[in-house]
Structures are given as C-alpha cells and as structure tokens.
Design a protein around this motif. Structure first.
Motif, mmCIF file in Angstrom:
data_model
loop_
_atom_site.group_PDB
_atom_site.id
_atom_site.type_symbol
_atom_site.label_atom_id
_atom_site.label_comp_id
_atom_site.label_asym_id
_atom_site.label_seq_id
_atom_site.Cartn_x
_atom_site.Cartn_y
_atom_site.Cartn_z
ATOM 1 N N GLY A 1 0.839 -1.178 0.000
ATOM 2 C CA GLY A 1 0.000 0.000 0.000
ATOM 3 C C GLY A 1 0.882 1.239 0.000
ATOM 4 N N ARG A 2 0.709 2.086 1.020
ATOM 5 C CA ARG A 2 1.521 3.301 1.117
ATOM 6 C C ARG A 2 2.641 3.161 2.140
ATOM 7 N N HIS A 3 2.852 1.977 2.667
ATOM 8 C CA HIS A 3 3.883 1.751 3.671
ATOM 9 C C HIS A 3 5.156 1.217 3.025
ATOM 10 N N ALA A 4 6.297 1.785 3.402
ATOM 11 C CA ALA A 4 7.578 1.175 3.060
ATOM 12 C C ALA A 4 7.785 -0.024 3.970
ATOM 13 N N VAL A 5 8.230 -1.118 3.392
ATOM 14 C CA VAL A 5 8.390 -2.378 4.118
ATOM 15 C C VAL A 5 9.831 -2.858 3.987
ATOM 16 N N GLU A 6 10.389 -3.299 5.082
ATOM 17 C CA GLU A 6 11.714 -3.910 5.089
ATOM 18 C C GLU A 6 11.570 -5.414 5.276
ATOM 19 N N VAL A 7 12.258 -6.186 4.454
ATOM 20 C CA VAL A 7 12.258 -7.641 4.579
ATOM 21 C C VAL A 7 13.657 -8.082 4.974
ATOM 22 N N ALA A 8 13.761 -8.731 6.126
ATOM 23 C CA ALA A 8 15.036 -9.251 6.628
ATOM 24 C C ALA A 8 14.825 -10.678 7.087
ATOM 25 N N ASP A 9 15.641 -11.591 6.562
ATOM 26 C CA ASP A 9 15.490 -13.024 6.865
ATOM 27 C C ASP A 9 14.078 -13.511 6.554
ATOM 28 N N GLY A 10 13.479 -12.952 5.500
ATOM 29 C CA GLY A 10 12.159 -13.370 5.061
ATOM 30 C C GLY A 10 11.005 -12.798 5.851
ATOM 31 N N VAL A 11 11.286 -11.951 6.840
ATOM 32 C CA VAL A 11 10.238 -11.355 7.677
ATOM 33 C C VAL A 11 9.985 -9.928 7.204
ATOM 34 N N ALA A 12 8.717 -9.623 6.864
ATOM 35 C CA ALA A 12 8.351 -8.303 6.368
ATOM 36 C C ALA A 12 7.791 -7.460 7.502
ATOM 37 N N THR A 13 8.377 -6.280 7.715
ATOM 38 C CA THR A 13 7.895 -5.360 8.733
ATOM 39 C C THR A 13 7.829 -3.953 8.151
ATOM 40 N N VAL A 14 6.918 -3.141 8.723
ATOM 41 C CA VAL A 14 6.879 -1.734 8.341
ATOM 42 C C VAL A 14 8.236 -1.121 8.656
ATOM 43 N N ALA A 15 8.803 -0.402 7.692
ATOM 44 C CA ALA A 15 10.160 0.123 7.827
ATOM 45 C C ALA A 15 10.336 0.894 9.127
ATOM 46 N N GLY A 16 11.385 0.546 9.858
ATOM 47 C CA GLY A 16 11.701 1.226 11.100
ATOM 48 C C GLY A 16 10.917 0.771 12.301
ATOM 49 N N THR A 17 10.102 -0.295 12.163
ATOM 50 C CA THR A 17 9.291 -0.806 13.262
ATOM 51 C C THR A 17 9.401 -2.324 13.307
ATOM 52 N N ASP A 18 8.729 -2.935 14.292
ATOM 53 C CA ASP A 18 8.633 -4.391 14.339
ATOM 54 C C ASP A 18 7.230 -4.862 13.989
ATOM 55 N N ILE A 19 6.434 -4.006 13.330
ATOM 56 C CA ILE A 19 5.061 -4.336 12.940
ATOM 57 C C ILE A 19 5.083 -5.213 11.699
ATOM 58 N N ILE A 20 4.520 -6.408 11.797
ATOM 59 C CA ILE A 20 4.478 -7.327 10.655
ATOM 60 C C ILE A 20 3.661 -6.710 9.522
ATOM 61 N N ALA A 21 4.177 -6.805 8.308
ATOM 62 C CA ALA A 21 3.522 -6.231 7.128
ATOM 63 C C ALA A 21 3.277 -7.332 6.106
ATOM 64 N N GLY A 22 2.292 -8.177 6.375
ATOM 65 C CA GLY A 22 2.037 -9.294 5.476
ATOM 66 C C GLY A 22 3.127 -10.345 5.606
ATOM 67 N N SER A 23 3.200 -11.233 4.628
ATOM 68 C CA SER A 23 4.175 -12.319 4.683
ATOM 69 C C SER A 23 4.964 -12.385 3.392
ATOM 70 N N THR A 24 5.963 -13.250 3.376
ATOM 71 C CA THR A 24 6.731 -13.509 2.155
ATOM 72 C C THR A 24 6.573 -14.963 1.722
ATOM 73 N N ILE A 25 5.528 -15.625 2.209
ATOM 74 C CA ILE A 25 5.299 -17.019 1.844
ATOM 75 C C ILE A 25 4.303 -17.112 0.694
ATOM 76 N N THR A 26 4.244 -18.280 0.091
ATOM 77 C CA THR A 26 3.175 -18.625 -0.839
ATOM 78 C C THR A 26 2.253 -19.617 -0.145
ATOM 79 N N LEU A 27 1.141 -19.932 -0.790
ATOM 80 C CA LEU A 27 0.243 -20.916 -0.195
ATOM 81 C C LEU A 27 0.879 -22.305 -0.175
ATOM 82 N N LEU A 28 1.803 -22.558 -1.090
ATOM 83 C CA LEU A 28 2.556 -23.811 -1.042
ATOM 84 C C LEU A 28 3.382 -23.881 0.241
ATOM 85 N N ASP A 29 4.012 -22.784 0.619
ATOM 86 C CA ASP A 29 4.752 -22.746 1.879
ATOM 87 C C ASP A 29 3.816 -22.976 3.061
#
Length: 371
Positions: free
Chosen positions: A278-306
């Motif tokens: 959306g309008r949020h910058a997101v940082e992905v580190a070790d496969g974990v997506a968070t709102v940039a500069g926070t620890d708020i989860i921002a969706g996932s980086t998995i597929t339904l197969l995962d």
C-alpha cells in the motif's frame, strides 16, 4: 478427451479420499480420475485457492494496477495457487473505487477470483500495517458504490465489529452476497458474537491483529473459533503463529472451517530488501516483512505452497487435511463452485508434489505451467 495426463501413478487427493492413479482432462475441465495399479509416486492436489494475498514475485495486488496484478497472479500460479483473490489494504474511498474498476476486467477474464477489502473499516488499535489516517467507520453508501463498481468482483470485506455502524454493514454485505469477515479488531467476546449474529462468515488471519485471549476477558478469538458459522483464516508461517498455535487452531476449528492464506506481499519469492505494501515502506530481513523502522508485521513472504508445507511439517496435519484447507474450504467460503477439488466438471487445476512435498508441476485450466 485429452487423455491421461500423468505418466506415473500418483496419490490423487479427491473429495472421496485418496486415489492411486492419474488425471483425465477434457479441455479446461477435469473429466475424471483413472485408477491405476502400481506404487504411487508423489501427490496430486487440487490447485490452491488463496483468498487473502497482496502480491508476490515483485508484483503488487494492492496498488490497483492491472498489469502488476497479472504479474502477481502468474507468480503465485507457478507456485500452485491457481485461484487468487486480490486483497487491497485500507485506503481512501476514491482509491478503492479506482482499484476495483481497474481490477474488475481481471476477475471477468479469470485472472483473479475477486477483490477483498482488508479495511478501511478496522480498529486503529489493531491496524497493523494499515495507515491510521484512512481508517473510518463503515459507510453503507461507500460499500454500495464499491460493490456496484465491481459488478460481482467484490468478494469479501474485513470489518471490526465494534465500530459504529459495523453490524449494519455486516448485515448489508451478507445480504448482497459479499463475505463479511471479522478482523483487525479490538472487539470484546460479546461484540464479536454480535458481529457473527449479524452475518459475519469469516475471521481475517485469526489471532493476528486482534485482541489477545484472556481468561476473564476472552475477546474475539474464542468467539470466532467456537462458532460453526465462521471460517477461520490462518497464516501458517512461524512468523505469524507459533506451530503450537497453528496446531491448536487446526484441531479446534477443523479443516472444513479453516482456510490457509498467504497474506503475501510483493516480496514473496524474492530476496530481502525494501518494498511497498500500500503506502507503507516495508523492510524484509530473513524473510520477515515489517513496516520500515518498526517491528510491525507487514504481510508475509510465503506462498500458499509454503503454508501448506508448514501445516504438514510444523503443525502435524495430514496432507489431505492441509489440502482441504488450501483449496476446498476457501473455495467454499467464497462460493467458487468451479475450483477447489479434483472432481469431474471442475476446472482442471492441480498441483503435483513429490513425496517430500517439493513442487514438481502445476496445471491451471488444463494447461501445464512452467515452474
């Protein structure tokens, strides 16, 4: 008839149980399952159905751009998700209206199965990665305009039942054939029950972005789990849920009322880095997506197969149960009668896995995809 499509004998998961055999396809539909003797190799599952996804493969479903949405759909199809709903995050009414109109042709041509509004009618206290300034109470005139603009494309709306006007909105959506889902909520047990009585049919990513369970103030979670009118979404990755929580949810809600969702954003399938949701910058580190500069989860980086694999490997569920939660149950929730099962007359969508659940091939509408 196009004939037998698998050279080897596979364990085919059908509504009537596992059949050792191969598939028969007529055009873009299943003609049947041919039983064969011999030692089966691997699994053949119905194509996955993801009703909560924001993007993947570097492409967004949340920005309302049709070409980006086609890219996301192609990426997820190559990983076994042959039916995909575009989830839009909270935004202005004008943006949601424009995005719905832009994505409607993709629903009409079968690229997408529909549109889901994950907000803006959600709790500011449990908004997660949604922008607080666009959140608002449900508005029936807005909903009417969005549904009419979609001409059948709008399939689901997430609402916090404690908001002013929420119960009326839930009842309105239910009457219009759109699934009202309870999520991003700070509701009490009683407010949640009232939302269910008003017509809510689903829980948006159960446990995540909702008031936590307390033995004296139970909140929404037990109300949602305990009611057979509710289908519960589960983001089956260890970032969103501990494996023990997954197992508890699956064993309590059962596969017929539980659906796996990816909640994936653009970064699914890609390397760590900076992305947008959306309008949020997101940082992905070790496969974990968070709102940039926070620890708020921002969706996932998995597929339904995962999610399917995690359900089996981490949460101890059977392949058949995980398959149902990834295909048949989400299809039932949205009333998608042509997908979700390997059954004569349904679209020929299938996922072929080896014995270790590694992806071998994907069929969508009777055609093999490159994976």
């Amino acid at each position: 008839m196009d004939g037998v499509l698998l050279p080897a004998v596979g364990r085919i998961v059908t509504p009537d149980g596992i059949v050792n055999g191969t598939l028969i396809v007529d055009g873009d539909r299943f003609e049947g399952v041919l039983e064969r003797e011999g030692e089966p190799t691997g699994w053949v599952l119905p194509g996955f159905v993801d009703v909560h996804c924001h993007g993947g493969g570097g492409f967004s479903l949340a920005n309302g751009d049709p070409e980006s949405a086609r890219g996301a759909a192609a990426f997820h199809a190559s990983r076994g998700t042959t039916t995909l709903v575009a989830s839009l995050v909270s935004s202005t009414h004008g943006f949601l209206l424009d995005a719905t109109r832009a994505l409607k042709p993709l629903v009409a041509d079968g690229t997408l199965a529909g549109v889901h509004y994950e907000g803006p009618y959600i709790s500011a206290a449990k908004c997660g990665a949604h922008r607080v300034e666009v959140l608002r109470d449900p508005d029936l005139s807005e909903l009417t305009e969005l549904i009419e603009a979609g001409s059948g494309a709008v399939k689901m709306v997430t609402i916090a039942p404690e908001l002013n006007g929420a119960l009326e909105a839930i009842e309105f959506l239910d009457q219009r054939g759109v699934v009202p889902a309870i999520g991003h909520t700070n509701a009490s047990y009683e407010q949640t029950a009232a939302g269910i009585d008003a017509g809510a049919q689903a829980a948006t990513h159960l446990f995540n972005a909702m008031r936590a369970f307390n033995h004296r103030e139970p909140g929404p979670i037990p109300a949602l789990l305990d009611d057979e009118r509710i289908f519960s979404e589960i983001v089956a990755d260890p970032v969103h849920l501990h494996p023990g929580t997954m197992r508890f949810a699956f064993d309590t809600s059962l596969p017929a009322w539980t659906l796996l969702v990816s909640d994936a954003m653009d970064a699914a399938g890609l390397d760590d880095g900076r992305y947008m949701l959306g309008r949020h910058a997101v940082e992905v580190a070790d496969g974990v997506a968070t709102v940039a500069g926070t620890d708020i989860i921002a969706g996932s980086t998995i597929t339904l197969l995962d999610a399917f694999r995690n359900t089996v490997r981490l949460a101890g569920q059977s392949v058949e149960a995980a398959s149902q939660m990834a295909s048949a149950t989400p299809a039932e929730l949205l009333g998608l009668g042509d997908v979700g099962a390997i059954e004569t007359g349904k679209y020929a969508d299938a996922v072929v896995l080896d014995d270790d659940l590694n992806l071998v091939s994907v069929m969508r509408r009777g055609a093999w995809l490159q994976v």
